[in-house]
Design an enzyme around this catalytic site. Structure first.
Site, short mmCIF file in Angstrom:
data_model
loop_
_atom_site.label_atom_id
_atom_site.label_comp_id
_atom_site.label_asym_id
_atom_site.label_seq_id
_atom_site.Cartn_x
_atom_site.Cartn_y
_atom_site.Cartn_z
N ALA A 14 -1.58 -2.66 -1.16
CA ALA A 14 -2.84 -1.95 -0.91
C ALA A 14 -2.94 -1.51 0.53
O ALA A 14 -3.28 -0.36 0.84
CB ALA A 14 -4.02 -2.83 -1.30
N GLU A 33 -1.68 -7.92 9.97
CA GLU A 33 -1.17 -8.83 8.95
C GLU A 33 -1.03 -10.23 9.54
O GLU A 33 -0.41 -10.41 10.59
CB GLU A 33 0.19 -8.34 8.43
CG GLU A 33 0.97 -9.31 7.58
CD GLU A 33 0.19 -9.79 6.35
OE1 GLU A 33 0.14 -11.01 6.14
OE2 GLU A 33 -0.36 -8.93 5.63
N ARG A 106 8.18 -6.13 -6.70
CA ARG A 106 7.12 -5.94 -5.69
C ARG A 106 7.71 -5.86 -4.28
O ARG A 106 7.27 -5.05 -3.46
CB ARG A 106 6.13 -7.10 -5.78
CG ARG A 106 4.96 -7.02 -4.81
CD ARG A 106 4.00 -8.18 -5.03
NE ARG A 106 3.39 -8.11 -6.35
CZ ARG A 106 2.25 -7.46 -6.62
NH1 ARG A 106 1.62 -6.81 -5.65
NH2 ARG A 106 1.76 -7.45 -7.83
N TYR A 219 10.74 -7.14 -18.65
CA TYR A 219 11.19 -5.79 -18.33
C TYR A 219 12.22 -5.83 -17.21
O TYR A 219 12.31 -6.79 -16.45
CB TYR A 219 10.02 -4.87 -17.96
CG TYR A 219 9.09 -5.33 -16.87
CD1 TYR A 219 9.38 -5.13 -15.54
CD2 TYR A 219 7.87 -5.93 -17.20
CE1 TYR A 219 8.49 -5.52 -14.53
CE2 TYR A 219 6.99 -6.33 -16.21
CZ TYR A 219 7.30 -6.12 -14.88
OH TYR A 219 6.42 -6.51 -13.89
N ASP A 297 -7.48 -5.80 -4.89
CA ASP A 297 -7.95 -7.11 -5.36
C ASP A 297 -9.08 -7.67 -4.51
O ASP A 297 -9.87 -8.48 -4.99
CB ASP A 297 -6.79 -8.10 -5.38
CG ASP A 297 -5.83 -7.87 -6.53
OD1 ASP A 297 -6.14 -7.02 -7.40
OD2 ASP A 297 -4.78 -8.53 -6.58
#
Length: 397
Positions: A14, A33, A106, A219, A297
């Site tokens: 995000a 961060e 990810r 997957y 989120d």
């Protein structure tokens, strides 16, 4: 607002998408961060066309393509009998929805986003820095930063909170707290050769195995060399972290009604980690009029049943930047952002709740589900997703 500075808290998907989206509109961006190093964490994620069209515009999709896989369909199977119930075709995704449907690790997506961020002269990335708070004034927001033992302040016109489901900045907007949903996601990534999945799923599909009270999704990742497994079951609350040690005995008990081949796979997979599924109800505030926007989120964490968590964060980031480029003031920007995003998030959340009910159904409800799926053509199943996958933030105003 194009001349104001933007601070982004969080360098996940995000936050990095937000940084690139604002930079593309000419804003000066600082990404903060708290982790000192951006390590490869997490597992697989599904990137539907509503997300990949944004990533393409930001110049990262081509960089991801070598490690991502473009599945030809989403196959639904009964976990007990392994019978195929339906297939949502994805092989014509780009033609139908204007962008591809991808599955990827990810960490691979975060890596290519970071590569792009580091190429942008108007983005500064600061790691090992925590956002301790913010104060709002008439001319913007002052962000309080802490790189122990030094504290300092950063002035910005807008603070974007992209710090996830356990957001430290959510209280600044008096937003809803996250809540444990009563479900746990068990996740594992393994080599395709060692997985023993050939008789359970095709290497170029997303396969969901449905059963009362649980489901398992498999997957491919990284060009098909790896397989991502996710098993969602009921469970007690555990430490709020993305990668707790998994209680494999609980997982085995929760999935005991699976077919022997699927049970064998679950029991013999050694790399399981556990993630408590928390959600944030989307009806609370997502903004502070003084210059704060929660995205992804942090604002409206969704359960994974619609596979739209990352996509909604990407949409949020792109739309917020698009609106900021044309807004006359911060309060108008934030009001418009909430007004446009709320209906979309509500509809996606309803789809996730519907999927959970249908996927975890048993008895007569499951029989009715199976019959309904058999009666729907692949074309009709794809058309059911037009509203979701065909969405484009550039059409919102």
């Amino acid at each position: 607002m194009s001349d104001c500075a933007v601070a982004v808290a969080g360098a996940g998907i995000a936050g990095l998408t937000a940084a690139l989206s604002f930079a593309a509109k000419g804003f000066s961006v600082t990404v903060i961060e708290k982790a000192a190093h951006l390590d490869e964490i997490g597992a697989g994620l599904q990137l539907s066309p509503n997300a990949t069209r944004v990533l393409d515009r930001l110049g990262v999709l081509d960089r991801l393509s070598g490690n991502a896989v473009e599945p030809r369909g989403i196959v639904l199977r009964d976990a007990a009998s392994l019978a195929s119930l339906a297939c949502i075709p994805l092989d014509a995704a780009e033609k139908r929805w204007g962008a591809p449907y991808l599955v990827a690790h990810r960490a691979d997506l975060q890596r290519v986003l970071l590569e792009r961020v580091r190429e942008k002269e108007n983005i500064t990335l600061e790691t090992g820095v925590a956002v301790r708070g913010a104060t709002f004034g008439r001319t913007g927001v002052t962000v309080e930063l802490d790189r122990s033992p030094v504290e300092r302040r950063l002035a910005a016109g807008l603070l974007v909170a992209a710090d996830g489901v356990w957001s430290a900045l959510r209280p600044l907007a008096n937003a809803n707290r996250s809540r444990f949903t009563g479900h746990i996601a068990f996740r594992a990534v393994m080599s395709r050769r060692s997985a023993g999945l050939d008789h359970l799923t095709q290497p170029d599909t997303v396969t969901a195995f449905l059963a009362p009270d649980f489901h398992v999704v498999a997957y491919p990742l990284r060009g098909g060399e790896e397989i991502n497994l996710v098993a969602v079951t009921k469970g007690g609350e555990i430490r709020p972290d993305w990668s707790n040690d998994a209680d494999t005995a609980h997982l085995a008990r929760a999935t005991a009604r699976a077919a022997p081949a699927l049970s064998h796979l679950i029991e013999n997979t050694q790399a399981w980690s556990a993630w408590p599924i928390h959600a944030v109800e989307g009806d609370g505030p997502w903004t502070h009029p003084g210059g704060l926007a929660l995205i992804g989120d942090a604002a409206h964490a969704l359960t994974p049943h619609a596979a739209q968590g990352a996509a909604m964060a990407i949409e949020d980031a792109a739309l917020l930047a698009e609106l900021a480029a044309h807004a006359s003031d911060t309060e108008t920007l934030l009001g418009t952002f909430e007004r446009l995003r709320r209906p979309r998030i509500r509809r996606v959340a309803r789809r996730g709740a519907f999927n959970r009910f249908v996927w975890h159904a048993g008895g007569p409800v499951a029989l009715a589900r199976n019959l309904a799926l058999r009666l729907r053509s692949p074309e009709r199943l794809a058309a059911d997703m037009d509203w979701l996958y065909g969405y484009d933030v550039k059409t919102e105003r």
